[in-house]
Design a protein around this motif. Structure first.
Motif, short mmCIF file in Angstrom:
data_model
loop_
_atom_site.label_atom_id
_atom_site.label_comp_id
_atom_site.label_asym_id
_atom_site.label_seq_id
_atom_site.Cartn_x
_atom_site.Cartn_y
_atom_site.Cartn_z
N GLY A 1 -12.84 -52.99 15.13
CA GLY A 1 -13.45 -54.27 15.48
C GLY A 1 -14.76 -54.50 14.75
N GLN A 2 -15.55 -53.45 14.57
CA GLN A 2 -16.85 -53.59 13.91
C GLN A 2 -16.77 -53.38 12.41
N LEU A 3 -15.79 -52.60 11.95
CA LEU A 3 -15.64 -52.32 10.52
C LEU A 3 -14.21 -52.63 10.09
N PRO A 4 -13.85 -53.92 10.08
CA PRO A 4 -12.45 -54.28 9.81
C PRO A 4 -11.96 -53.93 8.41
N GLU A 5 -12.87 -53.74 7.46
CA GLU A 5 -12.48 -53.43 6.08
C GLU A 5 -12.33 -51.93 5.83
N LEU A 6 -12.69 -51.11 6.81
CA LEU A 6 -12.64 -49.66 6.62
C LEU A 6 -11.20 -49.18 6.49
N LYS A 7 -10.92 -48.43 5.42
CA LYS A 7 -9.59 -47.86 5.23
C LYS A 7 -9.43 -46.64 6.15
N ILE A 8 -8.31 -46.59 6.87
CA ILE A 8 -8.07 -45.51 7.84
C ILE A 8 -6.76 -44.81 7.51
N CYS A 9 -6.82 -43.49 7.47
CA CYS A 9 -5.61 -42.66 7.30
C CYS A 9 -5.27 -42.01 8.62
N ASP A 10 -4.11 -42.35 9.18
CA ASP A 10 -3.60 -41.71 10.39
C ASP A 10 -2.76 -40.51 9.96
N SER A 11 -3.31 -39.31 10.10
CA SER A 11 -2.63 -38.13 9.57
C SER A 11 -1.42 -37.71 10.40
N SER A 12 -1.18 -38.36 11.54
CA SER A 12 -0.06 -37.97 12.40
C SER A 12 1.25 -38.64 12.03
N THR A 13 1.23 -39.57 11.08
CA THR A 13 2.44 -40.29 10.71
C THR A 13 3.54 -39.32 10.26
N GLY A 14 4.69 -39.40 10.92
CA GLY A 14 5.81 -38.54 10.57
C GLY A 14 5.80 -37.19 11.27
N ALA A 15 4.75 -36.89 12.02
CA ALA A 15 4.68 -35.61 12.72
C ALA A 15 5.58 -35.62 13.95
N SER A 16 6.00 -34.43 14.37
CA SER A 16 6.78 -34.28 15.60
C SER A 16 5.79 -34.15 16.75
N ILE A 17 5.76 -35.18 17.60
CA ILE A 17 4.75 -35.26 18.65
C ILE A 17 5.38 -35.02 20.01
N LEU A 18 4.80 -34.09 20.75
CA LEU A 18 5.29 -33.78 22.09
C LEU A 18 4.66 -34.73 23.11
N SER A 19 5.44 -35.12 24.07
CA SER A 19 4.90 -35.91 25.18
C SER A 19 4.27 -34.96 26.19
N GLY A 20 3.65 -35.52 27.20
CA GLY A 20 3.07 -34.70 28.24
C GLY A 20 4.10 -33.86 28.96
N GLU A 21 5.36 -34.28 28.89
CA GLU A 21 6.44 -33.53 29.54
C GLU A 21 7.09 -32.53 28.59
N GLY A 22 6.59 -32.47 27.35
CA GLY A 22 7.11 -31.48 26.41
C GLY A 22 8.21 -31.99 25.50
N ASP A 23 8.68 -33.24 25.68
CA ASP A 23 9.71 -33.78 24.81
C ASP A 23 9.09 -34.22 23.48
N ALA A 24 9.83 -34.03 22.39
CA ALA A 24 9.30 -34.36 21.07
C ALA A 24 9.85 -35.68 20.57
N HIS A 25 9.00 -36.40 19.82
CA HIS A 25 9.46 -37.56 19.08
C HIS A 25 8.62 -37.67 17.82
N GLU A 26 9.08 -38.45 16.87
CA GLU A 26 8.37 -38.57 15.60
C GLU A 26 7.46 -39.78 15.64
N HIS A 27 6.23 -39.59 15.15
CA HIS A 27 5.29 -40.71 15.05
C HIS A 27 5.53 -41.42 13.73
N GLY A 28 6.14 -42.59 13.79
CA GLY A 28 6.44 -43.35 12.59
C GLY A 28 5.27 -44.17 12.12
#
Length: 312
Positions: free
Chosen positions: A106-133
């Motif tokens: 909101g304050q720095l709308p031009e800032l480039k951001i890299c989300d390093s979790s893209t494509g990672a296998s992410i566990l839910s709080g219950e332990g189930d995995a899904h991919e972060h697209g």
């Protein structure tokens, strides 16, 4: 004589002005020479350091360097925003960990951001995995477990995502970035192989965990979490839960109680006294000495600590 003094005064003033102008110009050039990269917190900082190693034109700063824990409920400081305002790239862990991200964008709308979790296998709080697209939002409202770096497989995905973002932002350093990425991924693959070999005799053995991040660690190491005791942010289990876990530990012959090395082992000590199981402090790698090998060192130490308890 007066004219001569006036001449020398004028000449000296002009010379000083010229020196100041030259210093200002060279200082500006020096600032432009080094591009600023900011990471959200320690694990991402270490991964990024390995990719930028030896590249003089890239500087990496860690936004939450004074903080020793995860970013749960982290409140942005004025200094954080000042630092980010100088950045050409902001690298985050992702998976919903940086809950303050909307304020930054909101304050720095031009800032480039890299989300390093893209494509990672992410566990839910219950332990189930899904991919972060790539199309998913940064925030997750279904209880994702954001401690993805504790899986070496996920860490390698994070490394590749960070590398891609760096090359896109700074194409002039492509060759060095690609070489560093190749070298680092080779080291992480070796780390993974070494740990799997070390812990192969204990595959599937049950443990009790006192930190949700160990879901990734034990999945990586091949051990099974029979019970997870919630102790995050100082919360302690009820006497009823401890009694239940005590029975479970005794019934299954569980040897190891995995605790966060940075947290007091209050509940674990109760279980250890009641059952004879061994407390095993493990690092969640959320802080360290800033060395670029600290991720690998901590993971090896974690594996060694587990092997010593399980093999006793």
């Amino acid at each position: 004589m007066f004219r001569l003094k006036k001449f020398f005064f004028t000449a000296t003033a002009c010379l000083l002005t010229a020196v100041l102008l030259l210093s200002s110009c060279s200082g500006g050039a020096e600032k432009k020479k080094s591009a600023q990269i900011v990471t959200s917190f320690y694990p991402v900082y270490v991964l990024t350091l390995n990719l930028t190693d030896g590249i003089d034109g890239l500087t990496v700063a860690n936004m939450t360097q004074s903080r020793g824990g995860c970013l749960h409920d982290y409140q942005l400081l004025p200094g954080d925003m000042r630092l980010l305002s100088t950045a050409q790239l902001f690298i985050i862990n992702g998976a919903g960990l940086e809950t303050f991200l909307d304020m930054i964008t909101g304050q720095l709308p031009e800032l480039k951001i890299c989300d390093s979790s893209t494509g990672a296998s992410i566990l839910s709080g219950e332990g189930d995995a899904h991919e972060h697209g790539e199309g998913e939002t940064h925030g997750h409202d279904h209880g994702d477990n954001a401690h993805i770096w504790l899986s070496i497989s996920n860490a390698m995905i994070q490394v590749q995502n960070i590398s891609d973002a760096l090359i896109e932002a700074f194409p002039e350093y492509r060759d060095q970035l690609e070489a560093n990425t190749s070298d680092y991924l080779a080291r992480l693959r070796q780390l993974q192989s070494d740990i799997h070999t070390l812990l192969a005799p204990y595959q599937g053995d049950p443990i009790v965990s006192f930190h949700e991040g160990f879901d990734y660690l034990m999945e990586e190491f091949g051990l099974s979490i029979a019970h997870e005791v919630k102790t995050h942010d100082g919360a302690q289990p009820s006497a009823q839960e401890l009694a239940h876990v005590t029975k479970e530990v005794e019934a299954e012959g569980i040897q190891l109680l995995a605790i966060d090395a940075d947290e007091p082992p209050v509940s674990a000590e109760v279980l250890a006294r009641e059952t004879g199981a061994v407390i095993c402090p493990l690092s969640t790698i959320v802080s360290g000495d800033g060395d670029r090998y600290s991720y690998e060192n901590a993971m090896r130490q974690n594996a060694q600590a587990i092997a010593e308890v399980m093999g006793a």
